[in-house]
Design a protein around this motif. Structure first.
Motif, PDB file in Angstrom:
ATOM      1  N   THR A  50     -39.497 -29.132  -5.809  1.00 34.62           N
ATOM      2  CA  THR A  50     -39.214 -30.564  -5.750  1.00 34.62           C
ATOM      3  C   THR A  50     -37.732 -30.796  -5.468  1.00 34.62           C
ATOM      4  O   THR A  50     -36.883 -29.921  -5.669  1.00 34.62           O
ATOM      5  CB  THR A  50     -39.573 -31.252  -7.073  1.00 34.62           C
ATOM      6  N   VAL A  51     -37.428 -32.004  -5.031  1.00 36.02           N
ATOM      7  CA  VAL A  51     -36.032 -32.396  -4.810  1.00 36.02           C
ATOM      8  C   VAL A  51     -35.244 -32.269  -6.107  1.00 36.02           C
ATOM      9  O   VAL A  51     -34.109 -31.778  -6.126  1.00 36.02           O
ATOM     10  CB  VAL A  51     -35.969 -33.838  -4.258  1.00 36.02           C
ATOM     11  N   GLU A  52     -35.853 -32.703  -7.220  1.00 38.89           N
ATOM     12  CA  GLU A  52     -35.159 -32.658  -8.507  1.00 38.89           C
ATOM     13  C   GLU A  52     -34.846 -31.227  -8.929  1.00 38.89           C
ATOM     14  O   GLU A  52     -33.758 -30.934  -9.446  1.00 38.89           O
ATOM     15  CB  GLU A  52     -36.004 -33.353  -9.582  1.00 38.89           C
ATOM     16  N   LEU A  53     -35.806 -30.305  -8.704  1.00 37.41           N
ATOM     17  CA  LEU A  53     -35.567 -28.915  -9.060  1.00 37.41           C
ATOM     18  C   LEU A  53     -34.435 -28.329  -8.218  1.00 37.41           C
ATOM     19  O   LEU A  53     -33.554 -27.637  -8.736  1.00 37.41           O
ATOM     20  CB  LEU A  53     -36.844 -28.096  -8.868  1.00 37.41           C
ATOM     21  N   MET A  54     -34.455 -28.591  -6.907  1.00 37.65           N
ATOM     22  CA  MET A  54     -33.389 -28.076  -6.054  1.00 37.65           C
ATOM     23  C   MET A  54     -32.037 -28.628  -6.473  1.00 37.65           C
ATOM     24  O   MET A  54     -31.022 -27.911  -6.472  1.00 37.65           O
ATOM     25  CB  MET A  54     -33.686 -28.400  -4.591  1.00 37.65           C
ATOM     26  N   ARG A  55     -31.990 -29.904  -6.817  1.00 36.95           N
ATOM     27  CA  ARG A  55     -30.748 -30.524  -7.287  1.00 36.95           C
ATOM     28  C   ARG A  55     -30.231 -29.812  -8.533  1.00 36.95           C
ATOM     29  O   ARG A  55     -29.043 -29.462  -8.626  1.00 36.95           O
ATOM     30  CB  ARG A  55     -30.997 -31.991  -7.594  1.00 36.95           C
ATOM     31  N   ALA A  56     -31.121 -29.574  -9.496  1.00 41.54           N
ATOM     32  CA  ALA A  56     -30.709 -28.931 -10.748  1.00 41.54           C
ATOM     33  C   ALA A  56     -30.255 -27.496 -10.507  1.00 41.54           C
ATOM     34  O   ALA A  56     -29.226 -27.061 -11.045  1.00 41.54           O
ATOM     35  CB  ALA A  56     -31.864 -28.963 -11.746  1.00 41.54           C
ATOM     36  N   LEU A  57     -31.006 -26.744  -9.702  1.00 44.14           N
ATOM     37  CA  LEU A  57     -30.640 -25.357  -9.429  1.00 44.14           C
ATOM     38  C   LEU A  57     -29.295 -25.277  -8.721  1.00 44.14           C
ATOM     39  O   LEU A  57     -28.429 -24.463  -9.079  1.00 44.14           O
ATOM     40  CB  LEU A  57     -31.724 -24.684  -8.589  1.00 44.14           C
ATOM     41  N   SER A  58     -29.098 -26.104  -7.712  1.00 41.99           N
ATOM     42  CA  SER A  58     -27.839 -26.086  -6.979  1.00 41.99           C
ATOM     43  C   SER A  58     -26.661 -26.445  -7.895  1.00 41.99           C
ATOM     44  O   SER A  58     -25.621 -25.772  -7.879  1.00 41.99           O
ATOM     45  CB  SER A  58     -27.919 -27.069  -5.806  1.00 41.99           C
ATOM     46  N   HIS A  59     -26.829 -27.487  -8.688  1.00 43.29           N
ATOM     47  CA  HIS A  59     -25.744 -27.931  -9.571  1.00 43.29           C
ATOM     48  C   HIS A  59     -25.387 -26.870 -10.601  1.00 43.29           C
ATOM     49  O   HIS A  59     -24.222 -26.740 -11.006  1.00 43.29           O
ATOM     50  CB  HIS A  59     -26.145 -29.220 -10.273  1.00 43.29           C
ATOM     51  N   ALA A  60     -26.381 -26.067 -11.012  1.00 40.85           N
ATOM     52  CA  ALA A  60     -26.142 -25.025 -12.016  1.00 40.85           C
ATOM     53  C   ALA A  60     -25.642 -23.714 -11.406  1.00 40.85           C
ATOM     54  O   ALA A  60     -25.511 -22.715 -12.113  1.00 40.85           O
ATOM     55  CB  ALA A  60     -27.423 -24.770 -12.803  1.00 40.85           C
ATOM     56  N   GLY A  61     -25.370 -23.702 -10.108  1.00 43.53           N
ATOM     57  CA  GLY A  61     -24.791 -22.519  -9.485  1.00 43.53           C
ATOM     58  C   GLY A  61     -25.791 -21.542  -8.922  1.00 43.53           C
ATOM     59  O   GLY A  61     -25.440 -20.387  -8.643  1.00 43.53           O
TER      60      GLY A  61
END
Length: 273
Positions: A50-61
Motif C-alpha cells: 500500500t501507499v501507506e506501507l511504502m511511506r512508512a518503510l521509506s521514512h524509517a530508512g
C-alpha cells in the motif's frame, strides 16, 4: 543493488538507459501502487504494497525505489531491513516490465544500496516453479535458494497465483561473493554439472516424472510456463507443485544445497559430502 552501478554519492543510478532512484513522496508511492496493480491484478483488499506501507518503510530508512525508462515508471522494488540485524535487506516485492533490463537495473541499484549501508546479503522469496524467475535469480544475479517454504503466503487471489498453493523458496544474494560481483558485471553464473548427475525430477508430455535422488548431484526440472499451465491444465500445474515440493523441498530439508540453475530448465542440487 550494486557498487558497480553507483557513484556512491546518492545520485540516481543508471543502467542500460534505465534510471533507478529511491522514492520518497506520496505521489511516487501512488505510481508504484498503480504499477503493481497492473502487474499482479490483485484482490482489492490485498495489494502487494500500500501507499501507506511504502511511506512508512521509506521514512524509517528502508528501501523503496523506482526504475524509470524515458521518464516513465517501469519498475519498482520495496524492501526492509531484516535478520541478521545490520547485515540483511529483505526485498519484499519487486515488479517490472519484462524483457527490457528493468528488473536487472533494479537489482543492481538494490545491491549498491545494501553495500553502502554495510549489508552483506539481500533475501527474497519466489515461486520455484516459475522458470524465468529461477533463471534470472540464480543465473543472472547469482542468488541461491537456501530454504523451501511450503504454502508460505497461504491462499493468494491475484491473477498470477490464483488456484495454486503459494510455495516459495528463500533466495539469498550474498553480495560480496565473487560470482555475485561477476554477475553484476553481466557475467552469468553457470554451475558445474558433472556427468554422473541424475535426474530427480524430469518432464514427459508436460507432466512431472520422478527419477532418482540418491546421487551426489541431482537435477530437478520445472515446467516451461507454469502460469500458462495453471490456465490450460490446472491438474498438471498442481502435479508440478507437489512434485517439486517433494523432490526439491525434500532434498533441501535433508541438507542438500541448490548450486545453480541449468539450461534454463532445472535446479542443480548437491548433497553434502
Amino acid at each position: 543493488m550494486n557498487r558497480d552501478a553507483t557513484s556512491g554519492d546518492g545520485a540516481d543510478r543508471t543502467a542500460g538507459g534505465v534510471v533507478v532512484r529511491e522514492l520518497h513522496s506520496l505521489q511516487e508511492f501512488g505510481e508504484v501502487f498503480r504499477l503493481f496493480e497492473r502487474i499482479w491484478r490483485p484482490d482489492p483488499g490485498n495489494p502487494p504494497a500500500t501507499v501507506e506501507l511504502m511511506r512508512a518503510l521509506s521514512h524509517a530508512g528502508n528501501y523503496v525505489a523506482g526504475a524509470y525508462e524515458d521518464g516513465r515508471l517501469a519498475g519498482a522494488s520495496v524492501g526492509f531491513l531484516a535478520a541478521p540485524a545490520g547485515r540483511a535487506l529483505h526485498s519484499h516485492v519487486t515488479g517490472a516490465s519484462a524483457g527490457r533490463g528493468i528488473g536487472f537495473a533494479l537489482k543492481l541499484h538494490q545491491r549498491s544500496w545494501a553495500l553502502e549501508r554495510g549489508l552483506d546479503r539481500v533475501t527474497w522469496t519466489y515461486d520455484p516453479l516459475v522458470r524465468r524467475n529461477a533463471h534470472f535469480n540464480l543465473v543472472k544475479l547469482g542468488a541461491l535458494p537456501e530454504e523451501y517454504l511450503p504454502s508460505f503466503y497461504g491462499a493468494m487471489g491475484d491473477a498470477i497465483n490464483a488456484g495454486d498453493e503459494s510455495d516459495r523458496v528463500l533466495a539469498v544474494w550474498r553480495l560480496a561473493e565473487p560470482h555475485v560481483a561477476a554477475a553484476a558485471r553481466r557475467e552469468p553464473y553457470l554451475p558445474d554439472v558433472p556427468a554422473e548427475a541424475v535426474t530427480g525430477l524430469g518432464e514427459r508430455d508436460g507432466r512431472p516424472v520422478a527419477g532418482r535422488t540418491d546421487a551426489r548431484v541431482v537435477l530437478v526440472a520445472v515446467p516451461d510456463d507454469v502460469e500458462d499451465l495453471r490456465r490450460r491444465d490446472p491438474e498438471a500445474a498442481k502435479a508440478w507443485r507437489h512434485a517439486v515440493r517433494e523432490v526439491l523441498g525434500g532434498l533441501m530439508e535433508e541438507g542438500a544445497k541448490v548450486t545453480g540453475f541449468h539450461h534454463k530448465s532445472c535446479y542443480v542440487v548437491e548433497r553434502p559430502s
